[in-house]
Design a protein around this motif. Structure first.
Motif, PDB file in Angstrom:
ATOM      1  N   THR A  49      29.681  36.857  18.928  1.00  0.00           N
ATOM      2  CA  THR A  49      28.649  38.148  18.173  1.00  0.00           C
ATOM      3  C   THR A  49      26.982  36.648  17.832  1.00  0.00           C
ATOM      4  N   PHE A  50      26.958  36.155  17.578  1.00  0.00           N
ATOM      5  CA  PHE A  50      25.946  34.995  17.036  1.00  0.00           C
ATOM      6  C   PHE A  50      25.721  34.321  18.083  1.00  0.00           C
ATOM      7  N   ASN A  53      23.504  36.650  20.095  1.00  0.00           N
ATOM      8  CA  ASN A  53      22.196  37.313  19.371  1.00  0.00           C
ATOM      9  C   ASN A  53      21.273  36.342  19.969  1.00  0.00           C
ATOM     10  N   THR A 114      18.919  33.689  13.420  1.00  0.00           N
ATOM     11  CA  THR A 114      20.796  33.411  13.700  1.00  0.00           C
ATOM     12  C   THR A 114      21.314  32.161  13.748  1.00  0.00           C
ATOM     13  N   ILE A 145      23.727  40.923  11.966  1.00  0.00           N
ATOM     14  CA  ILE A 145      22.451  41.230  13.440  1.00  0.00           C
ATOM     15  C   ILE A 145      20.931  42.172  12.249  1.00  0.00           C
TER      16      ILE A 145
END
Length: 365
Positions: A49-50, A53, A114, A145
């Motif tokens: 997920t990071f 991003n 991030t 996030i």
């Protein structure tokens, strides 16, 4: 146009070509990375997920910052949205320049935070694996996030409401915060933005990876000691061997542990630790090398020194190095992961049958 910038020099032409290459790599690399992360459900992990991003911020840099910078260079170092007969005081110039600078600073801050969040994620996963699912829960990932983008907005928004202002910078061929001149509220905003966008997330990155490296070294020492213990010959017991007494139990246990399978597993763990160390070294090196020069330029600007006294080639190189990291991140954070690499290859070739991917322990969650 800046008086000390010769837009027809070979140096500027080389920068223009380099910016085109950076833009193509950033757009294609991050697009492939996002497609791979979206199509393959096995990659819908919290760690990724990071990475997703980060890819979004880098893709936006490739779609906006790089083309706008290139267009301003081609336009003889004039703002790309400056129409003939309309100067910097025009509404179109002010609105487009402010929007471009706001977006650039938002993406810059979001990218740094991030990287810090990804570093924290890996630190918890490697150093505290038993608590990982509690600390980095899917709910907490969404919160992190959201906080990242809120920090970016908080860092980039003040010049739009009167705290400092955005203007065209001939040294970077794009719009940026002014933050110079006499000590005033503008200088304090520059200090605020500088601290939020650079030193704080960089410190988090350094601390997290320092903990990982320390743990990696300790684990390697433990594995080496275990291998030395396993390589020692087992002496026959002096008594109780036939009756199944304690000595026989100890001998049998040692014999079970000292097997080719156990040794192979230990070697595999050692290889994985080495891979982690190399990956961390590359990640930290590329990130910090792109950030440290910007930090130095920021310190010089904050101290009140005249940036025009810097060699234009040095100023350009620092700016290009930081922008170019958006093109390198897909390679460092995506293609080094065999799971993501396999998914990207499947997306390019159209072959989605290959599901036999080797898992790296710190990215499977």
């Amino acid at each position: 146009m800046a008086d000390n910038v010769d837009m027809n020099s070979a140096w500027i032409k080389a920068l223009e070509a380099l910016m085109c290459i950076f833009s193509i790599l950033a757009i294609s690399g991050n697009t492939l990375l996002l497609v791979a992360l979206a199509r393959d459900k096995t990659l819908h992990t919290r760690s990724n997920t990071f990475i997703r991003n980060l890819a979004v911020t880098d893709l936006c840099v490739g779609l906006w910052t790089m083309p706008v910078t290139f267009a301003s260079m081609v336009k003889d170092n004039n703002w790309v949205f400056e129409l003939p007969g309309m100067g910097p005081s025009s509404i179109l110039f002010t609105v487009t320049c402010s929007f471009s600078a706001f977006l650039d600073n938002l993406l810059l801050t979001a990218r740094m935070w991030t990287l810090a969040a990804s570093s924290f994620d890996r630190c918890i996963l490697i150093c505290l694996p038993a608590r990982y699912r509690d600390v980095i829960s899917r709910r907490n990932v969404k919160i992190i996030i959201a906080v990242i983008w809120l920090i970016g907005i908080a860092a980039a928004l003040p010049p739009l409401v009167g705290w400092d202002r955005y203007h065209y910078s001939p040294h970077s061929f794009n719009c940026a915060i002014e933050g110079t001149g006499e000590w005033s509220i503008h200088r304090f905003y520059f200090l605020y933005f500088f601290l939020v966008a650079f030193p704080i997330p960089t410190l988090i990155i350094v601390i997290c990876y320092a903990k990982i490296v320390v743990l990696t070294i300790k684990t390697n020492d433990i594995i080496n000691n275990q291998n030395k213990a396993l390589s020692k010959p087992i002496l026959p017991a002096k008594s109780n061997t036939l009756s199944g007494g304690p000595a026989a139990g100890r001998k049998e246990s040692a014999a079970v542990i000292n097997t080719p399978a156990a040794n192979a597993k230990a070697q595999q763990r050692k290889w994985m630790m080495a891979r982690v160390t190399i990956s961390i070294l590359i990640i930290v090196t590329t990130s910090l090398l792109s950030v440290l020069p910007i930090l130095l330029i920021g310190i010089i600007a904050w101290s009140g020194a005249d940036l025009s006294s810097l060699d234009i080639k040095l100023h350009n190189s620092v700016h290009w190095l930081f922008i170019g990291n958006s093109a390198a991140n897909p390679i460092v954070y995506g293609l080094m992961n065999p799971n993501i690499r396999s998914s990207i290859c499947a997306s390019v070739t159209g072959d989605v049958r290959n599901k036999n991917r080797s898992r790296i322990y710190f990215s499977s969650n």
